[in-house]
Design a protein around this motif. Structure first.
Motif, PDB file in Angstrom:
ATOM      1  N   LEU A  26       0.837  -1.205   0.000  1.00 37.31           N
ATOM      2  CA  LEU A  26       0.000   0.000   0.000  1.00 37.31           C
ATOM      3  C   LEU A  26       0.873   1.257   0.000  1.00 37.31           C
ATOM      4  O   LEU A  26       0.636   2.194  -0.772  1.00 37.31           O
ATOM      5  CB  LEU A  26      -0.922   0.013   1.226  1.00 37.31           C
ATOM      6  CG  LEU A  26      -2.060  -1.026   1.219  1.00 37.31           C
ATOM      7  CD1 LEU A  26      -2.885  -0.934   2.495  1.00 37.31           C
ATOM      8  CD2 LEU A  26      -2.968  -0.851   0.006  1.00 37.31           C
ATOM      9  N   ALA A  27       1.915   1.265   0.870  1.00 39.29           N
ATOM     10  CA  ALA A  27       2.786   2.442   0.954  1.00 39.29           C
ATOM     11  C   ALA A  27       3.528   2.641  -0.361  1.00 39.29           C
ATOM     12  O   ALA A  27       3.559   3.740  -0.929  1.00 39.29           O
ATOM     13  CB  ALA A  27       3.770   2.276   2.112  1.00 39.29           C
ATOM     14  N   TRP A  28       4.116   1.552  -0.879  1.00 36.77           N
ATOM     15  CA  TRP A  28       4.871   1.645  -2.139  1.00 36.77           C
ATOM     16  C   TRP A  28       3.941   2.019  -3.300  1.00 36.77           C
ATOM     17  O   TRP A  28       4.298   2.842  -4.153  1.00 36.77           O
ATOM     18  CB  TRP A  28       5.577   0.307  -2.418  1.00 36.77           C
ATOM     19  CG  TRP A  28       6.333   0.322  -3.716  1.00 36.77           C
ATOM     20  CD1 TRP A  28       7.597   0.791  -3.923  1.00 36.77           C
ATOM     21  CD2 TRP A  28       5.838  -0.102  -4.996  1.00 36.77           C
ATOM     22  NE1 TRP A  28       7.924   0.680  -5.252  1.00 36.77           N
ATOM     23  CE2 TRP A  28       6.868   0.136  -5.934  1.00 36.77           C
ATOM     24  CE3 TRP A  28       4.638  -0.655  -5.435  1.00 36.77           C
ATOM     25  CZ2 TRP A  28       6.715  -0.166  -7.283  1.00 36.77           C
ATOM     26  CZ3 TRP A  28       4.495  -0.948  -6.785  1.00 36.77           C
ATOM     27  CH2 TRP A  28       5.535  -0.712  -7.692  1.00 36.77           C
ATOM     28  N   GLY A  29       2.761   1.432  -3.298  1.00 44.34           N
ATOM     29  CA  GLY A  29       1.804   1.699  -4.380  1.00 44.34           C
ATOM     30  C   GLY A  29       1.402   3.155  -4.451  1.00 44.34           C
ATOM     31  O   GLY A  29       1.261   3.724  -5.544  1.00 44.34           O
ATOM     32  N   VAL A  30       1.243   3.788  -3.270  1.00 43.90           N
ATOM     33  CA  VAL A  30       0.863   5.207  -3.240  1.00 43.90           C
ATOM     34  C   VAL A  30       2.074   6.071  -3.591  1.00 43.90           C
ATOM     35  O   VAL A  30       2.015   6.933  -4.482  1.00 43.90           O
ATOM     36  CB  VAL A  30       0.308   5.587  -1.838  1.00 43.90           C
ATOM     37  CG1 VAL A  30       0.114   7.096  -1.744  1.00 43.90           C
ATOM     38  CG2 VAL A  30      -1.007   4.859  -1.581  1.00 43.90           C
ATOM     39  N   LEU A  31       3.213   5.812  -2.898  1.00 48.11           N
ATOM     40  CA  LEU A  31       4.380   6.695  -3.059  1.00 48.11           C
ATOM     41  C   LEU A  31       4.995   6.612  -4.457  1.00 48.11           C
ATOM     42  O   LEU A  31       5.473   7.613  -4.994  1.00 48.11           O
ATOM     43  CB  LEU A  31       5.446   6.365  -1.995  1.00 48.11           C
ATOM     44  CG  LEU A  31       5.006   6.631  -0.552  1.00 48.11           C
ATOM     45  CD1 LEU A  31       6.079   6.190   0.433  1.00 48.11           C
ATOM     46  CD2 LEU A  31       4.661   8.106  -0.347  1.00 48.11           C
ATOM     47  N   SER A  32       4.984   5.439  -5.059  1.00 46.40           N
ATOM     48  CA  SER A  32       5.624   5.297  -6.384  1.00 46.40           C
ATOM     49  C   SER A  32       4.687   5.717  -7.519  1.00 46.40           C
ATOM     50  O   SER A  32       5.109   5.788  -8.669  1.00 46.40           O
ATOM     51  CB  SER A  32       6.025   3.828  -6.602  1.00 46.40           C
ATOM     52  OG  SER A  32       4.843   3.054  -6.754  1.00 46.40           O
ATOM     53  N   GLY A  33       3.405   5.934  -7.180  1.00 43.63           N
ATOM     54  CA  GLY A  33       2.442   6.282  -8.226  1.00 43.63           C
ATOM     55  C   GLY A  33       1.881   5.059  -8.939  1.00 43.63           C
ATOM     56  O   GLY A  33       1.142   5.171  -9.920  1.00 43.63           O
TER      57      GLY A  33
END
Ligand code: HEM
Length: 207
Positions: free
Chosen positions: A81-88
């Protein structure tokens, strides 16, 4: 831009997505099969899951499996979830979501007219299904935590109608996840090169 061309092969799935996806599969399978054993100890409905399809051997063993896999699912999911949001990644691959467009794609698929040539782009039905699977997993974790600590977290359980409500939500979310997995695997079987792309990250260009 996600899709980079290297020697005629296009990059489809970045490494974090692939690692998270396959770890998630292991965690979900362990949670499902141990969960069925826990359910069998005190069934909510008038049926039990076949013992051969359960994990843990007995209630205590199943609980140990369930909690161990829960931490794997939780940490893996939080990272995704964190990577999905931060990386776009979510914005690029899962948005926009539209129920109408998803339904249109499902109808096209049923008529055999939905193409999946460009594996780097999810169609509206896939976007809806993947976002739905993520939402179901979140509901499973939150309702599971409410069942685990119903006294300490009674306010959380109350949001789901109390302990029994949280148990029902947990059960129906499990059933919805099972439905997603069945459809998901059927779709992958129809377009097998998507499976290879989820392993290697790349696929041959078709255009
Ligand atoms: C044997 C089991 C599974 C197989 C073979 C499989 C295969 C795949 C493949 C090939 C894709 C890419 C689809 C495409 O490019 O068109 C994909 C994506 C995805 N799968 Fe699975 N999958 C499995 C189990 C699961 C499970 C258990 C879940 C969740 C409960 C899941 C959730 C997802 C999600 C959310 C995506 C999109 C990932 C992203 O791009 O962020 N899959 N899967």
């Amino acid at each position: 831009m996600d899709a980079t061309v290297e020697s005629g092969r296009v990059k489809i799935h970045p490494l974090p997505v692939r690692i998270v996806h396959w770890i998630n599969l292991l965690a979900v399978l362990a949670m499902l099969f141990s969960g069925w054993r826990i359910y069998n100890a005190a069934p909510v409905f008038d049926f039990k899951f076949p013992a051969e399809l359960t994990l843990g051997g007995w209630l205590g063993g199943a609980l140990l499996w369930h909690f161990a896999a829960m931490w794997l699912l939780f940490v893996n999911g939080l990272f995704y979830l964190a990577w999905g949001v931060l990386s776009g990644h979510f914005k690029r691959k899962l948005l926009p979501l539209s129920a109408g467009a998803a339904l249109g794609d499902v109808l096209l698929a049923l008529k055999g007219k939905l193409g999946h040539d460009d594996l780097s782009v999810y169609n509206a039905a896939q976007r809806g299904a993947y976002a739905g699977a993520i939402a179901i997993l979140i509901a499973l974790v939150v309702s599971g935590i409410a069942i685990w600590k119903p006294v300490q977290l009674h306010e959380l359980a109350a949001l789901m109608g109390g302990y029994e409500g949280a148990r029902l939500l947990h059960f129906f979310a499990m059933a919805a996840l099972l439905l997603f997995i069945a459809v998901h695997i059927a779709m992958v079987a129809l377009v097998p090169r998507t499976f290879l792309a989820m392993l290697t990250g790349r696929a041959r260009r078709t255009s």
